[in-house]
Design an enzyme around this catalytic site. Structure first.
Site, PDB file in Angstrom:
ATOM      1  N   HIS A 149       3.307   3.535  -8.850  1.00 16.32           N
ATOM      2  CA  HIS A 149       3.224   2.349  -9.100  1.00 16.32           C
ATOM      3  C   HIS A 149       4.551   1.480  -9.898  1.00 16.32           C
ATOM      4  O   HIS A 149       4.778   0.247  -9.533  1.00 16.32           O
ATOM      5  CB  HIS A 149       2.169   1.866 -10.230  1.00 16.32           C
ATOM      6  CG  HIS A 149       0.750   2.262  -9.599  1.00 16.32           C
ATOM      7  ND1 HIS A 149       0.332   2.010  -8.082  1.00 16.32           N
ATOM      8  CD2 HIS A 149      -0.287   3.200 -10.050  1.00 16.32           C
ATOM      9  CE1 HIS A 149      -0.829   2.519  -8.001  1.00 16.32           C
ATOM     10  NE2 HIS A 149      -1.158   2.846  -8.931  1.00 16.32           N
ATOM     11  N   GLU A 184     -12.003  -4.357  -5.659  1.00 12.07           N
ATOM     12  CA  GLU A 184     -12.468  -3.103  -5.169  1.00 12.07           C
ATOM     13  C   GLU A 184     -11.772  -1.965  -6.244  1.00 12.07           C
ATOM     14  O   GLU A 184     -12.032  -0.956  -6.354  1.00 12.07           O
ATOM     15  CB  GLU A 184     -12.251  -2.774  -3.886  1.00 12.07           C
ATOM     16  CG  GLU A 184     -13.206  -3.235  -2.860  1.00 12.07           C
ATOM     17  CD  GLU A 184     -12.923  -4.616  -2.410  1.00 12.07           C
ATOM     18  OE1 GLU A 184     -11.820  -5.147  -2.881  1.00 12.07           O
ATOM     19  OE2 GLU A 184     -13.746  -5.376  -2.432  1.00 12.07           O
ATOM     20  N   ARG A 204       1.364  -5.258   6.065  1.00 11.71           N
ATOM     21  CA  ARG A 204       0.872  -4.340   5.211  1.00 11.71           C
ATOM     22  C   ARG A 204       1.512  -2.838   5.400  1.00 11.71           C
ATOM     23  O   ARG A 204       2.096  -2.481   6.614  1.00 11.71           O
ATOM     24  CB  ARG A 204      -0.354  -3.962   5.950  1.00 11.71           C
ATOM     25  CG  ARG A 204      -1.281  -2.601   4.893  1.00 11.71           C
ATOM     26  CD  ARG A 204      -2.676  -2.561   5.158  1.00 11.71           C
ATOM     27  NE  ARG A 204      -3.067  -1.494   4.009  1.00 11.71           N
ATOM     28  CZ  ARG A 204      -4.544  -1.787   3.514  1.00 11.71           C
ATOM     29  NH1 ARG A 204      -5.316  -2.824   4.142  1.00 11.71           N
ATOM     30  NH2 ARG A 204      -4.833  -0.832   2.732  1.00 11.71           N
ATOM     31  N   ASP A 226       0.766  -1.101   0.165  1.00 11.29           N
ATOM     32  CA  ASP A 226      -0.074  -0.039   0.027  1.00 11.29           C
ATOM     33  C   ASP A 226       0.907   1.354  -0.194  1.00 11.29           C
ATOM     34  O   ASP A 226       2.038   1.325   0.627  1.00 11.29           O
ATOM     35  CB  ASP A 226      -0.629  -0.089   1.380  1.00 11.29           C
ATOM     36  CG  ASP A 226      -1.745   1.178   1.124  1.00 11.29           C
ATOM     37  OD1 ASP A 226      -2.229   1.483   0.166  1.00 11.29           O
ATOM     38  OD2 ASP A 226      -2.763   1.206   2.105  1.00 11.29           O
ATOM     39  N   LEU A 267      -7.311  -5.263   6.529  1.00 12.03           N
ATOM     40  CA  LEU A 267      -6.917  -6.727   6.015  1.00 12.03           C
ATOM     41  C   LEU A 267      -7.370  -6.167   4.240  1.00 12.03           C
ATOM     42  O   LEU A 267      -7.066  -6.912   3.482  1.00 12.03           O
ATOM     43  CB  LEU A 267      -7.518  -7.884   6.207  1.00 12.03           C
ATOM     44  CG  LEU A 267      -6.622  -8.259   7.429  1.00 12.03           C
ATOM     45  CD1 LEU A 267      -7.031  -9.589   7.844  1.00 12.03           C
ATOM     46  CD2 LEU A 267      -5.265  -8.850   6.951  1.00 12.03           C
ATOM     47  N   TRP A 278       3.059   7.695  -2.106  1.00 12.95           N
ATOM     48  CA  TRP A 278       4.529   7.964  -2.349  1.00 12.95           C
ATOM     49  C   TRP A 278       4.805   9.027  -3.559  1.00 12.95           C
ATOM     50  O   TRP A 278       5.580   9.808  -3.303  1.00 12.95           O
ATOM     51  CB  TRP A 278       5.339   6.535  -2.823  1.00 12.95           C
ATOM     52  CG  TRP A 278       6.656   6.638  -2.920  1.00 12.95           C
ATOM     53  CD1 TRP A 278       7.816   6.192  -2.050  1.00 12.95           C
ATOM     54  CD2 TRP A 278       7.433   6.758  -4.124  1.00 12.95           C
ATOM     55  NE1 TRP A 278       9.024   6.212  -2.536  1.00 12.95           N
ATOM     56  CE2 TRP A 278       8.761   6.812  -3.821  1.00 12.95           C
ATOM     57  CE3 TRP A 278       7.077   7.172  -5.300  1.00 12.95           C
ATOM     58  CZ2 TRP A 278       9.745   6.974  -4.924  1.00 12.95           C
ATOM     59  CZ3 TRP A 278       7.832   7.253  -6.424  1.00 12.95           C
ATOM     60  CH2 TRP A 278       9.304   7.339  -6.096  1.00 12.95           C
ATOM     61  N   LEU A 336      11.089 -20.662  -4.815  1.00 17.22           N
ATOM     62  CA  LEU A 336      10.201 -19.776  -4.397  1.00 17.22           C
ATOM     63  C   LEU A 336       9.021 -19.534  -5.170  1.00 17.22           C
ATOM     64  O   LEU A 336       9.045 -19.404  -6.329  1.00 17.22           O
ATOM     65  CB  LEU A 336      10.826 -18.218  -4.110  1.00 17.22           C
ATOM     66  CG  LEU A 336      10.048 -17.435  -3.233  1.00 17.22           C
ATOM     67  CD1 LEU A 336      11.111 -16.366  -2.609  1.00 17.22           C
ATOM     68  CD2 LEU A 336       9.181 -16.650  -4.072  1.00 17.22           C
TER      69      LEU A 336
HETATM   70  C1  FPP Z   1      -1.212   0.414  -3.710  1.00 16.21           C
HETATM   71  O1  FPP Z   1      -0.801   1.484  -3.863  1.00 16.21           O
HETATM   72  C2  FPP Z   1      -0.828  -0.435  -4.468  1.00 16.21           C
HETATM   73  C3  FPP Z   1      -1.709  -1.259  -5.329  1.00 16.21           C
HETATM   74  C4  FPP Z   1      -2.878  -0.698  -5.948  1.00 16.21           C
HETATM   75  C5  FPP Z   1      -1.151  -2.456  -6.257  1.00 16.21           C
HETATM   76  C6  FPP Z   1      -0.104  -2.040  -7.321  1.00 16.21           C
HETATM   77  C7  FPP Z   1       0.900  -2.663  -7.106  1.00 16.21           C
HETATM   78  C8  FPP Z   1       2.239  -2.604  -7.751  1.00 16.21           C
HETATM   79  C9  FPP Z   1       2.050  -1.556  -8.896  1.00 16.21           C
HETATM   80  C10 FPP Z   1       3.398  -3.239  -7.581  1.00 16.21           C
HETATM   81  C11 FPP Z   1       3.770  -4.101  -8.413  1.00 16.21           C
HETATM   82  C12 FPP Z   1       3.088  -5.447  -8.604  1.00 16.21           C
HETATM   83  C13 FPP Z   1       3.416  -6.612  -9.283  1.00 16.21           C
HETATM   84  C14 FPP Z   1       2.712  -7.888  -8.900  1.00 16.21           C
HETATM   85  C15 FPP Z   1       4.416  -6.494 -10.358  1.00 16.21           C
HETATM   86  P1  FPP Z   1      -2.177   2.766  -3.700  1.00 16.21           P
HETATM   87  O2  FPP Z   1      -2.261   3.292  -5.390  1.00 16.21           O
HETATM   88  O3  FPP Z   1      -3.350   2.084  -3.384  1.00 16.21           O
HETATM   89  O4  FPP Z   1      -1.512   3.797  -2.873  1.00 16.21           O
HETATM   90  P2  FPP Z   1      -2.217   4.991  -2.062  1.00 16.21           P
HETATM   91  O5  FPP Z   1      -2.918   4.383  -1.013  1.00 16.21           O
HETATM   92  O6  FPP Z   1      -1.204   5.833  -1.309  1.00 16.21           O
HETATM   93  O7  FPP Z   1      -3.286   5.727  -3.102  1.00 16.21           O
END
Ligand code: FPP
Length: 264
Positions: free
Chosen positions: A43, A73, A194, A26, A201, A31, A137
Site C-alpha cells: 500500500h 467492500e 484496472r 489493484d 469494475l 506486489w 488537474l
Molecule cells: C488494491 O490493492 C489497492 C487498494 C485497496 C487501494 C489502496 C490504495 C493505495 C494505498 C494507494 C494510495 C492511494 C491514495 C489515494 C493516496 P489490494 O490490497 O486489493 O491488492 P491485492 O488484490 O493484491 O490484495
C-alpha cells in the site's frame, strides 16, 4: 520525462481526448506478497504510484483523474489493514498539501463520508477547501465508495421529489438521474484502467462507465509507471468510440449491411 503521446494533440477531437481518466488501483497486496513483504508495504508503494500517476497525467494534459482508493467492500478486510489504509490516506493528505498547491492540483473525495474515521474526514475537508481553486488537474479520490449505493441514494432522492410532487415520474430521464448522483459535477470517464490483470469494475462508477473504454494492465499497482499510462492512452486513441451509433464508414453503406456492422 520524454513524452511520446500528448493529449493536447487531440484537444479538438473530443472522442480521442481523455478528459476524465479513472483508475482501479489493484494488486498492492500481491506486489508485497510476491516479495515476501507485509501487505502494508504494498500500500505504501501504491502511494508512490499515485504520485507518479498524477505527475504523468499532468504531462499528458488530462484534466480529471479519479482513483478508487477504498471501496465500500474494503471494510471486510482485517481491521488492522483498514486502520493502516486510513492512516496512509491521512498521511498522504497532510504531506502532499504543499506539492498539490504548487502544482495546481485540486483534490476532492467522493463516497460516503459518514463512516470514514474523523481524523481522515478532517484532513480531507481541509485539503478540499485549500485546493478548491487549483485548476491544472482535479484528482478525485473514491473513499468508502460503492456504485450501487450511490445509485440507490439517487433513487431515494428522486422518489422523495416525486412524493413531494416536485417532479412527475415521467420527468425522470437519464440526464436527471445522472444529475442526482454524487458524481454529477464530473463528466463520465472516457477511459478506465484496472491493474493487476483483473477484468472487473468491482462496483466502481457503474452508471458512469456505460460508454467508457476499458483498459486492463497486468502489472500490480505499485509497478504502474508513466509508460504504462502512455500505453493505455495510445491504446485508447487507436479505438473508435461509437457511443452506440454506427461507425462513420458504415453510415454511408447501402441498406444490405449485415448486423455485424452494427456498433455496440
Ligand atoms: C488494491 O490493492 C489497492 C487498494 C485497496 C487501494 C489502496 C490504495 C493505495 C494505498 C494507494 C494510495 C492511494 C491514495 C489515494 C493516496 P489490494 O490490497 O486489493 O491488492 P491485492 O488484490 O493484491 O490484495
Amino acid at each position: 520525462m520524454q513524452i511520446l503521446y500528448d493529449n493536447k494533440d487531440f484537444i479538438k477531437d473530443s472522442k480521442k481526448f481523455v478528459k476524465h481518466l479513472a483508475v482501479i488501483m489493484d494488486g498492492n497486496g500481491r506486489w508485497a506478497e510476491q516479495r515476501g513483504l507485509p501487505r502494508w508495504k504494498g500500500h505504501e508503494m501504491g502511494v508512490h504510484a499515485v504520485r507518479r500517476l498524477i505527475e504523468a497525467a499532468g504531462h499528458f494534459r488530462i484534466p480529471v483523474v479519479s482513483v478508487f482508493a477504498f471501496s465500500s467492500e474494503n471494510w471486510k478486510r482485517p481491521e488492522r489493514e483498514v486502520r493502516l489504509l486510513f492512516s496512509l490516506f491521512r498521511r498522504y493528505f497532510l504531506s502532499e498539501r504543499k506539492n498539490l498547491l504548487r502544482n495546481g492540483i485540486r483534490i476532492s473525495v467522493f463516497g460516503r463520508r459518514d463512516r470514514i474515521p474523523e481524523f481522515v474526514r478532517e484532513a480531507v475537508t481541509t485539503l478540499e477547501n485549500e485546493t478548491r481553486k487549483c485548476s491544472r488537474l482535479h484528482l478525485r479520490i473514491a473513499l468508502d465508495y460503492g456504485s450501487r449505493h450511490e445509485i440507490v441514494e439517487a433513487v431515494h432522492s428522486l422518489v422523495r421529489d416525486v412524493v413531494s410532487r416536485k417532479i412527475m415520474p415521467e420527468q425522470i430521464t437519464e440526464e436527471l438521474f445522472s444529475e442526482s448522483l454524487s458524481t454529477a459535477d464530473i463528466a463520465d470517464p472516457d477511459l478506465i484502467i484496472r491493474t493487476a490483470g483483473e477484468h472487473r469494475l468491482s462496483n466502481f462508477l457503474l452508471w458512469q462507465a456505460a460508454y467508457s473504454e476499458l483498459y486492463f494492465c497486468p502489472k500490480f499497482w505499485p509497478d504502474f509507471s508513466e509508460f504504462d499510462l502512455e500505453k493505455a492512452l495510445a491504446d485508447f486513441q487507436s479505438r473508435t468510440r461509437r457511443f452506440g451509433a454506427l461507425v462513420a464508414s458504415n453510415i454511408y453503406q447501402s441498406d444490405n449491411r449485415d448486423a455485424s456492422s452494427e456498433a455496440v
